[in-house]
Design an enzyme around this catalytic site. Structure first.
Site, PDB file in Angstrom:
ATOM      1  N   SER A 168       0.818  -1.216   0.000  1.00 26.42           N
ATOM      2  CA  SER A 168       0.000   0.000   0.000  1.00 26.42           C
ATOM      3  C   SER A 168       0.849   1.261   0.000  1.00 26.42           C
ATOM      4  O   SER A 168       0.338   2.357  -0.240  1.00 26.42           O
ATOM      5  CB  SER A 168      -0.952   0.004   1.200  1.00 26.42           C
ATOM      6  N   ARG A 169       2.156   1.113   0.258  1.00 29.54           N
ATOM      7  CA  ARG A 169       3.050   2.267   0.296  1.00 29.54           C
ATOM      8  C   ARG A 169       4.500   1.791   0.179  1.00 29.54           C
ATOM      9  O   ARG A 169       4.782   0.596   0.156  1.00 29.54           O
ATOM     10  CB  ARG A 169       2.860   3.049   1.602  1.00 29.54           C
ATOM     11  N   TYR A 207      15.257  -6.657  16.406  1.00 33.18           N
ATOM     12  CA  TYR A 207      14.958  -6.351  15.002  1.00 33.18           C
ATOM     13  C   TYR A 207      15.872  -7.123  14.063  1.00 33.18           C
ATOM     14  O   TYR A 207      15.411  -7.672  13.053  1.00 33.18           O
ATOM     15  CB  TYR A 207      15.077  -4.851  14.740  1.00 33.18           C
TER      16      TYR A 207
END
Length: 302
Positions: A14-15, A163
């Site tokens: 979407s982006r 992460y």
């Protein structure tokens, strides 16, 4: 080669990088399933599955917006089924969706840890797993993960272990599945940027360095992805590609067009995390060779 008529299933499209890859494919006339969570506008993260679909169709492709949380097995299965029901097949899977939290172990709560691992590693593995039955029917099937080379240097782990481990899980999927699926003709590769890529997610995750950051646009990753996805699956698999290095090997020499900060010199650009020293040395040598060749050609014209 072209992606005309190919069906791409892209998570997080979407982006950002996912949408840029979709738009590059759309210019070839590809068909794209946008599998992402955002259906309603969010002032902090612009772009929805519907706005991305509109852009894809304006670029020359066909689009299918699907609201999907890749942490949920039922939603992943449903999204893949909707894609096949709508387009008739799936040729390419792009595992782009990812969660990021740049913090030390003490500053990372368990909820954040679980979020990153359920999206980055588990989600990537699950989307790939359930897409296999469709990819086996494609004439040139590809899985491409937006994930880094597997460098075991402690400098990439110590600043934000949770992460790094979560992101490396996506790369471990490449390492394992490339070997597993090679005999079935399904290519599995990774793509990673040399520099920071200016996306809405980065602006939030790295807001402290916003004024100093000199990044590139997502289009460099889109062009590099296009290069990978148009190659024969049986001849190109198990690779951990660096965007600029890959494009320079393709003969691209103009990288100013990708600068988010116009005029920024190569050495001024903000490097991304998880870069491989061997790839950096190869890139430096290629830059020097291409610069020397350009100088020689300029002198020959005098």
């Amino acid at each position: 080669m072209s992606l005309y008529g190919k069906v791409l299933f892209i998570t997080g499209a979407s982006r950002g990088i996912g949408k840029a890859i979709a738009l590059r494919a759309a210019r070839d006339g590809a068909w794209v399933a946008i599998a992402a969570k955002t259906a309603d506008p969010n002032p902090k993260l612009p772009g929805t599955i519907f706005s991305a679909a509109k852009e894809i169709e304006q670029a020359g492709g066909r689009a299918l917006p699907i609201q999907c949380d890749i942490r949920e097995e039922a939603q992943v299965r449903s999204a893949l089924k909707q894609t096949v029901d709508h387009f008739g097949k799936i040729d390419i899977v792009i595992n782009n969706a990812s969660a990021i939290h740049l913090a030390s172990t003490e500053a990372t709560d368990v909820k954040r840890y679980d979020l990153m691992h359920s999206i980055n590693g588990r989600g990537t593995w699950m989307v790939s797993k359930f897409a296999l039955e469709h990819l086996k029917k494609s004439g040139n099937p590809h899985i491409l993960n937006i994930s880094p080379p597997l460098s075991m240097d402690a400098k990439w782990f110590s600043p934000f272990p949770a992460y790094t481990i979560a992101k490396y899980n996506m790369s471990l999927c490449v390492l394992g599945m490339a070997g597993e699926l090679r005999s079935q003709g399904i290519a599995v590769n990774a793509l990673w940027p040399l520099t920071m890529i200016e996306t809405a997610a980065l602006k939030i995750a790295d807001r402290a360095n916003a004024g100093e950051r000199k990044s590139r646009t997502p289009e460099i990753m889109a062009d590099a992805a296009h290069s990978i996805l148009t190659r024969p699956a049986g001849e190109f698999s198990g690779n951990f590609c660096l965007d600029e290095l890959l494009l320079r090997k393709d003969g691209v020499t103009d990288f100013e067009k990708y600068n988010n900060t116009p005029g920024a010199a190569l050495e001024e650009l903000s490097p991304d995390f998880f870069l491989d020293d061997g790839q950096l040395e190869e890139l430096d040598a290629l830059r020097e060779a291409q610069a020397a060749q350009a100088q020689a050609q300029a002198k020959a014209k005098l």
